[in-house]
Motif scaffolding. Structure first.
Motif, PDB file in Angstrom:
ATOM      1  N   ASP A 174      48.543  46.862  39.265  1.00 55.18           N
ATOM      2  CA  ASP A 174      48.357  45.691  40.056  1.00 55.18           C
ATOM      3  C   ASP A 174      46.864  45.554  40.245  1.00 55.18           C
ATOM      4  O   ASP A 174      46.246  44.560  40.044  1.00 55.18           O
ATOM      5  N   ALA A 175      46.301  46.648  40.722  1.00 56.48           N
ATOM      6  CA  ALA A 175      44.829  46.758  40.992  1.00 56.48           C
ATOM      7  C   ALA A 175      43.943  46.496  39.755  1.00 56.48           C
ATOM      8  O   ALA A 175      43.063  45.578  39.645  1.00 56.48           O
ATOM      9  N   ILE A 176      44.443  47.365  38.820  1.00 51.19           N
ATOM     10  CA  ILE A 176      43.695  47.000  37.447  1.00 51.19           C
ATOM     11  C   ILE A 176      43.858  45.734  36.660  1.00 51.19           C
ATOM     12  O   ILE A 176      42.886  45.147  36.420  1.00 51.19           O
ATOM     13  N   ALA A 177      45.019  45.123  36.765  1.00 51.58           N
ATOM     14  CA  ALA A 177      45.303  43.862  36.188  1.00 51.58           C
ATOM     15  C   ALA A 177      44.365  42.661  36.966  1.00 51.58           C
ATOM     16  O   ALA A 177      43.614  41.877  36.225  1.00 51.58           O
ATOM     17  N   ALA A 178      44.189  42.671  38.314  1.00 53.77           N
ATOM     18  CA  ALA A 178      43.378  41.791  38.936  1.00 53.77           C
ATOM     19  C   ALA A 178      41.847  42.133  38.744  1.00 53.77           C
ATOM     20  O   ALA A 178      41.203  41.107  38.580  1.00 53.77           O
ATOM     21  N   SER A 179      41.697  43.215  38.678  1.00 53.53           N
ATOM     22  CA  SER A 179      40.136  43.699  38.422  1.00 53.53           C
ATOM     23  C   SER A 179      39.685  43.109  37.020  1.00 53.53           C
ATOM     24  O   SER A 179      38.724  42.476  36.836  1.00 53.53           O
ATOM     25  N   SER A 180      40.562  43.373  36.069  1.00 54.24           N
ATOM     26  CA  SER A 180      40.459  43.020  34.457  1.00 54.24           C
ATOM     27  C   SER A 180      40.385  41.555  34.284  1.00 54.24           C
ATOM     28  O   SER A 180      39.387  41.149  33.618  1.00 54.24           O
ATOM     29  N   PHE A 181      41.319  40.884  34.971  1.00 55.64           N
ATOM     30  CA  PHE A 181      41.260  39.239  34.822  1.00 55.64           C
ATOM     31  C   PHE A 181      39.854  38.814  35.556  1.00 55.64           C
ATOM     32  O   PHE A 181      39.452  37.719  35.012  1.00 55.64           O
ATOM     33  N   SER A 182      39.301  39.484  36.500  1.00 54.42           N
ATOM     34  CA  SER A 182      38.215  39.076  37.356  1.00 54.42           C
ATOM     35  C   SER A 182      36.951  39.309  36.330  1.00 54.42           C
ATOM     36  O   SER A 182      36.226  38.220  36.158  1.00 54.42           O
ATOM     37  N   LEU A 196      36.104  57.162  38.078  1.00 53.08           N
ATOM     38  CA  LEU A 196      35.774  56.743  36.674  1.00 53.08           C
ATOM     39  C   LEU A 196      35.948  55.285  36.319  1.00 53.08           C
ATOM     40  O   LEU A 196      35.291  54.576  35.646  1.00 53.08           O
ATOM     41  N   TRP A 197      37.022  54.822  37.053  1.00 51.22           N
ATOM     42  CA  TRP A 197      37.264  53.448  36.863  1.00 51.22           C
ATOM     43  C   TRP A 197      36.199  52.364  37.401  1.00 51.22           C
ATOM     44  O   TRP A 197      35.814  51.429  36.938  1.00 51.22           O
ATOM     45  N   ILE A 198      35.651  53.021  38.602  1.00 47.82           N
ATOM     46  CA  ILE A 198      34.649  52.002  39.040  1.00 47.82           C
ATOM     47  C   ILE A 198      33.439  52.198  38.253  1.00 47.82           C
ATOM     48  O   ILE A 198      32.599  51.233  38.117  1.00 47.82           O
ATOM     49  N   ALA A 199      33.010  53.417  37.569  1.00 44.32           N
ATOM     50  CA  ALA A 199      31.888  53.437  36.745  1.00 44.32           C
ATOM     51  C   ALA A 199      32.177  52.606  35.555  1.00 44.32           C
ATOM     52  O   ALA A 199      31.276  51.982  34.906  1.00 44.32           O
ATOM     53  N   ALA A 200      33.361  52.725  35.029  1.00 39.25           N
ATOM     54  CA  ALA A 200      33.784  51.595  33.854  1.00 39.25           C
ATOM     55  C   ALA A 200      33.829  50.369  34.063  1.00 39.25           C
ATOM     56  O   ALA A 200      33.338  49.455  33.181  1.00 39.25           O
ATOM     57  N   SER A 201      33.963  49.895  35.289  1.00 37.95           N
ATOM     58  CA  SER A 201      33.891  48.304  35.850  1.00 37.95           C
ATOM     59  C   SER A 201      32.403  47.968  35.647  1.00 37.95           C
ATOM     60  O   SER A 201      32.040  46.812  35.463  1.00 37.95           O
ATOM     61  N   LEU A 213      30.947  44.985  33.321  1.00 36.79           N
ATOM     62  CA  LEU A 213      30.323  43.830  33.713  1.00 36.79           C
ATOM     63  C   LEU A 213      28.951  43.636  33.443  1.00 36.79           C
ATOM     64  O   LEU A 213      28.305  42.505  33.167  1.00 36.79           O
ATOM     65  N   MET A 214      28.226  44.447  33.069  1.00 38.40           N
ATOM     66  CA  MET A 214      26.781  44.637  32.643  1.00 38.40           C
ATOM     67  C   MET A 214      26.709  44.280  31.024  1.00 38.40           C
ATOM     68  O   MET A 214      25.871  43.783  30.544  1.00 38.40           O
ATOM     69  N   GLU A 215      27.667  44.928  30.384  1.00 35.22           N
ATOM     70  CA  GLU A 215      27.547  44.803  28.743  1.00 35.22           C
ATOM     71  C   GLU A 215      28.823  44.339  28.128  1.00 35.22           C
ATOM     72  O   GLU A 215      28.708  44.032  27.006  1.00 35.22           O
TER      73      GLU A 215
END
Length: 228
Positions: free
Chosen positions: A47-55, A102-107, A111-113
């Motif tokens: 649920d958290a990953i899906a909402a983040s990815s869609f954002s 790790l997820w925060i770093a990947a996020s 967003l940058m690239e």
């Protein structure tokens, strides 16, 4: 801008406002009972990953925030729910928080690239649909197998269902034919509605059990009086 566009924009902001409290009842329920009983960790994580990815997808595509802003808010709240599940179950916390870092770093990297990679954009747009389905299905199956819904909040899932329906309308009006967004909101609406029905069924079952207990108590008292 047409009247329909204005109405859709305002509806989008209403959805964003509602998102500010959509998971608050769930969070409060977990904290007040000091328990994450009935919540699927897999469902919470997806649920958290899906909402983040869609954002991330919407940010990189440059879509107006009125059409997706609530997903960013939901991502934060869903992450809070996930962390609470970890805390109250207390297993392998170091590993889980390392994966979270790790997820925060990947996020940040996405967003940058991310705008430079078409395949990544497509994946970010399509993956929330699959993750929403995958996240709800374990929860739906857990509810069915246990015959109860534990600490799940009816208010939270009703708001999520209404938000998904509203998002279908705003997406059609403001973005038009973006199939990834339309499919994502449709799947979310259907699966959230299933969980709503499960929670309502459990509530009705509890009420029926309480109602059945009262006559039994009265009957026991009558029998006791007769015996005396």
């Amino acid at each position: 801008m047409s009247l329909a566009d204005v109405a859709a924009s305002w509806l989008g902001y209403v959805v964003i406002a509602g998102a500010c409290v959509v998971k608050v009842p769930q969070i409060l329920l977990i904290v007040s009972n000091s328990s994450a009983e009935g919540l699927s960790e897999t469902a919470a994580a997806l649920d958290a990953i899906a909402a983040s990815s869609f954002s991330y997808y919407n940010v990189l595509k440059g879509f107006p925030i009125a059409n997706w802003g609530e997903q960013a808010i939901v991502a934060v709240q869903a992450t809070m729910v996930l962390i609470l599940v970890w805390i109250y179950r207390g297993t392998n916390l170091k590993l889980r928080f390392a994966l979270f870092a790790l997820w925060i770093a990947a996020s940040v990297a996405i967003l940058m690239e991310g705008h430079e990679y078409h395949l990544l954009l497509t994946t970010l747009g399509a993956s929330p649909t699959a993750m929403t389905a995958i996240s709800r299905i374990p929860q739906i199956m857990l509810n069915w197998q246990t015959g109860q819904t534990g600490q799940l909040s009816l208010i939270t899932f009703v708001l999520q269902f209404l938000g998904s329906v509203a998002r279908l309308l705003t997406t059609l009006q403001l973005i038009g034919n973006d199939p990834l967004s339309l499919i994502s909101h449709s799947v979310g609406a259907i699966l959230n509605l299933v969980v709503v029905f499960q929670i309502m069924a459990h509530i009705n079952q509890l009420k029926a059990e309480k109602t059945a207990v009262k006559p039994a108590k009265i009957s026991a008292l009558v029998q006791l009086e007769k015996a005396v």
